[in-house]
Scaffold this motif. Structure first.
Motif, PDB file in Angstrom:
ATOM      1  N   ARG A   9      41.189   7.855  32.128  1.00 27.31           N
ATOM      2  CA  ARG A   9      39.896   7.188  31.987  1.00 27.31           C
ATOM      3  C   ARG A   9      40.088   5.667  31.929  1.00 27.31           C
ATOM      4  O   ARG A   9      39.280   4.923  32.468  1.00 27.31           O
ATOM      5  N   TYR A  35      36.744   5.363  46.003  1.00 29.87           N
ATOM      6  CA  TYR A  35      35.897   4.178  46.004  1.00 29.87           C
ATOM      7  C   TYR A  35      36.330   3.232  44.900  1.00 29.87           C
ATOM      8  O   TYR A  35      36.859   3.655  43.864  1.00 29.87           O
ATOM      9  N   LEU A  41      28.676  -5.535  43.634  1.00 29.66           N
ATOM     10  CA  LEU A  41      29.181  -5.116  44.951  1.00 29.66           C
ATOM     11  C   LEU A  41      28.967  -3.633  45.199  1.00 29.66           C
ATOM     12  O   LEU A  41      29.203  -3.157  46.319  1.00 29.66           O
ATOM     13  N   GLY A  42      28.575  -2.903  44.201  1.00 28.06           N
ATOM     14  CA  GLY A  42      28.376  -1.469  44.368  1.00 28.06           C
ATOM     15  C   GLY A  42      29.695  -0.744  44.536  1.00 28.06           C
ATOM     16  O   GLY A  42      30.732  -1.167  44.000  1.00 28.06           O
ATOM     17  N   TYR A 103      28.062  13.694  47.568  1.00 31.83           N
ATOM     18  CA  TYR A 103      29.409  13.893  47.052  1.00 31.83           C
ATOM     19  C   TYR A 103      29.350  14.327  45.584  1.00 31.83           C
ATOM     20  O   TYR A 103      28.377  14.066  44.876  1.00 31.83           O
TER      21      TYR A 103
ATOM     22  N   PHE B  35      20.207   8.971  49.676  1.00 26.53           N
ATOM     23  CA  PHE B  35      20.432   9.520  48.341  1.00 26.53           C
ATOM     24  C   PHE B  35      20.179   8.451  47.284  1.00 26.53           C
ATOM     25  O   PHE B  35      20.364   7.263  47.523  1.00 26.53           O
ATOM     26  N   TYR B  37      21.698   7.955  43.405  1.00 23.96           N
ATOM     27  CA  TYR B  37      22.625   8.417  42.385  1.00 23.96           C
ATOM     28  C   TYR B  37      22.352   7.650  41.096  1.00 23.96           C
ATOM     29  O   TYR B  37      22.006   6.471  41.106  1.00 23.96           O
ATOM     30  N   GLN B  39      24.200   6.561  37.421  1.00 27.75           N
ATOM     31  CA  GLN B  39      25.471   6.444  36.706  1.00 27.75           C
ATOM     32  C   GLN B  39      25.196   6.001  35.274  1.00 27.75           C
ATOM     33  O   GLN B  39      25.025   4.818  35.009  1.00 27.75           O
ATOM     34  N   PRO B  41      26.127   5.542  31.065  1.00 33.90           N
ATOM     35  CA  PRO B  41      27.311   4.949  30.430  1.00 33.90           C
ATOM     36  C   PRO B  41      28.545   5.854  30.455  1.00 33.90           C
ATOM     37  O   PRO B  41      29.660   5.359  30.390  1.00 33.90           O
ATOM     38  N   SER B  42      28.353   7.137  30.584  1.00 37.90           N
ATOM     39  CA  SER B  42      29.505   8.048  30.686  1.00 37.90           C
ATOM     40  C   SER B  42      30.282   7.871  31.980  1.00 37.90           C
ATOM     41  O   SER B  42      31.385   8.382  32.132  1.00 37.90           O
ATOM     42  N   ARG B  43      29.675   7.151  32.929  1.00 37.19           N
ATOM     43  CA  ARG B  43      30.266   6.817  34.235  1.00 37.19           C
ATOM     44  C   ARG B  43      30.222   7.953  35.241  1.00 37.19           C
ATOM     45  O   ARG B  43      30.650   7.784  36.376  1.00 37.19           O
ATOM     46  N   GLN B  44      29.721   9.095  34.847  1.00 37.52           N
ATOM     47  CA  GLN B  44      29.641  10.227  35.770  1.00 37.52           C
ATOM     48  C   GLN B  44      28.485  10.012  36.747  1.00 37.52           C
ATOM     49  O   GLN B  44      27.332   9.946  36.337  1.00 37.52           O
ATOM     50  N   MET B  45      28.785   9.920  38.017  1.00 37.65           N
ATOM     51  CA  MET B  45      27.741   9.745  39.028  1.00 37.65           C
ATOM     52  C   MET B  45      26.998  11.063  39.217  1.00 37.65           C
ATOM     53  O   MET B  45      27.609  12.105  39.463  1.00 37.65           O
ATOM     54  N   ARG B  50      17.602  13.424  47.125  1.00 37.51           N
ATOM     55  CA  ARG B  50      18.055  13.159  48.486  1.00 37.51           C
ATOM     56  C   ARG B  50      16.899  13.371  49.468  1.00 37.51           C
ATOM     57  O   ARG B  50      15.958  14.119  49.189  1.00 37.51           O
ATOM     58  N   PHE B  91      22.184   3.875  42.104  1.00 37.88           N
ATOM     59  CA  PHE B  91      22.712   3.478  43.399  1.00 37.88           C
ATOM     60  C   PHE B  91      21.981   4.214  44.513  1.00 37.88           C
ATOM     61  O   PHE B  91      21.828   5.434  44.462  1.00 37.88           O
ATOM     62  N   LEU B 101      29.562   8.058  52.939  1.00 38.25           N
ATOM     63  CA  LEU B 101      28.457   7.468  52.193  1.00 38.25           C
ATOM     64  C   LEU B 101      28.643   5.959  52.083  1.00 38.25           C
ATOM     65  O   LEU B 101      29.729   5.486  51.753  1.00 38.25           O
ATOM     66  N   PHE B 103      27.036   2.717  50.028  1.00 38.76           N
ATOM     67  CA  PHE B 103      26.250   2.478  48.821  1.00 38.76           C
ATOM     68  C   PHE B 103      25.666   1.065  48.788  1.00 38.76           C
ATOM     69  O   PHE B 103      26.235   0.126  49.346  1.00 38.76           O
ATOM     70  N   GLY B 104      24.565   0.942  48.081  1.00 42.93           N
ATOM     71  CA  GLY B 104      24.017  -0.352  47.759  1.00 42.93           C
ATOM     72  C   GLY B 104      24.715  -0.945  46.541  1.00 42.93           C
ATOM     73  O   GLY B 104      25.642  -0.356  45.975  1.00 42.93           O
ATOM     74  N   GLN B 105      24.232  -2.123  46.124  1.00 45.97           N
ATOM     75  CA  GLN B 105      24.899  -2.857  45.058  1.00 45.97           C
ATOM     76  C   GLN B 105      24.593  -2.310  43.669  1.00 45.97           C
ATOM     77  O   GLN B 105      25.275  -2.631  42.699  1.00 45.97           O
ATOM     78  N   GLY B 106      23.549  -1.517  43.567  1.00 45.86           N
ATOM     79  CA  GLY B 106      23.185  -0.940  42.288  1.00 45.86           C
ATOM     80  C   GLY B 106      22.096  -1.712  41.569  1.00 45.86           C
ATOM     81  O   GLY B 106      21.960  -2.936  41.725  1.00 45.86           O
TER      82      GLY B 106
END
Lengths: 114, 113
Positions: A9, A35, A41-42, A103, B35, B37, B39, B41-45, B50, B91, B101, B103-106
């Protein structure tokens, strides 16, 4: 529950070290991706693989390499880590042909190079 | 090359209100997928929603819906009845059939209680 698991992590490495980031998926997916995520920047694609022992460069492959010896495992290698490789790294996988399903992602590895 | 642009780096909304996140993309293709997505704070996308480009009907998933304008190459996400758990990075992403895929900048979404 299907998963993409990233081995670390958080990771702190020194400049010049060789770094391995490991990713394992249990969904029998053909496609795997690495990625890099940076603020503003995404997500940018580093490398991807459509099959075992196959790899293709993404948009920012410089300074990285990959290895896919088994279908379930996709490793990202930083041959000589540099401070500009400090970032969040996300691994993902997808089923071949399932273009509309997006994904499945891992939880990311936050790498700091000092 | 295809590009995806999210012009709002940050957005905030009051709990229970509605918020719309913008996304535009550039492509010369007619067949592709879009799509959103999330994300946390856990970072899981997490895949939120869609849309197939060949479908005219906008996709909806519970409180999440999209406004897909193919001619304008716009794909915005509307979140109704915002909840504290909706706070996250969002995202937008584009995919053309077998391609990867993009992605955009978020957009970082904050929910104010």
């Amino acid at each position: 529950d299907v998963k993409v698991t990233q081995s670390s992590r958080y990771l702190v490495k020194r400049t010049g070290e060789k770094v391995f980031l490991e990713c394992v998926q249990d969904m029998d997916h053909e496609n795997m991706f690495w990625y890099r995520q940076d603020p503003g920047l995404g997500l940018r694609l580093i490398y991807f693989s459509y099959d075992v022992k196959m790899k293709e460069k993404g948009d920012i492959p410089e300074g990285y390499s990959v290895s896919r010896e088994k279908k379930e495992r996709f490793s990202l290698i930083l041959e000589s880590a540099s401070t500009n490789q400090t970032s969040m790294y996300l691994c993902a996988s997808s089923l071949a042909g399932a273009h509309n399903y997006g994904y499945t992602f891992g939880s990311g590895t936050r790498l700091t190079v000092v | 090359a295809q590009t995806v642009t999210q012009s709002q780096p940050e957005m905030s909304v009051q709990e229970a209100e509605t918020v719309t996140l913008s996304c535009t993309y550039d492509t010369s293709e007619s067949d592709y997928y879009l799509f959103w997505y999330k994300q946390p704070p856990s970072r899981q996308m997490i895949l939120v929603i869609r849309q197939e480009a060949y479908k005219q009907q906008n996709a909806t998933e519970n409180r999440f819906s999209v406004n897909f304008q193919k001619a304008a190459k716009s794909f915005s996400l509307k979140i109704s009845d915002s909840q504290l758990g909706d706070a996250a990075m969002y995202f937008c992403a584009y995919r053309r059939t077998a391609q990867k895929l993009v992605f955009g900048q978020g957009t970082r979404l904050t929910i104010n209680p």
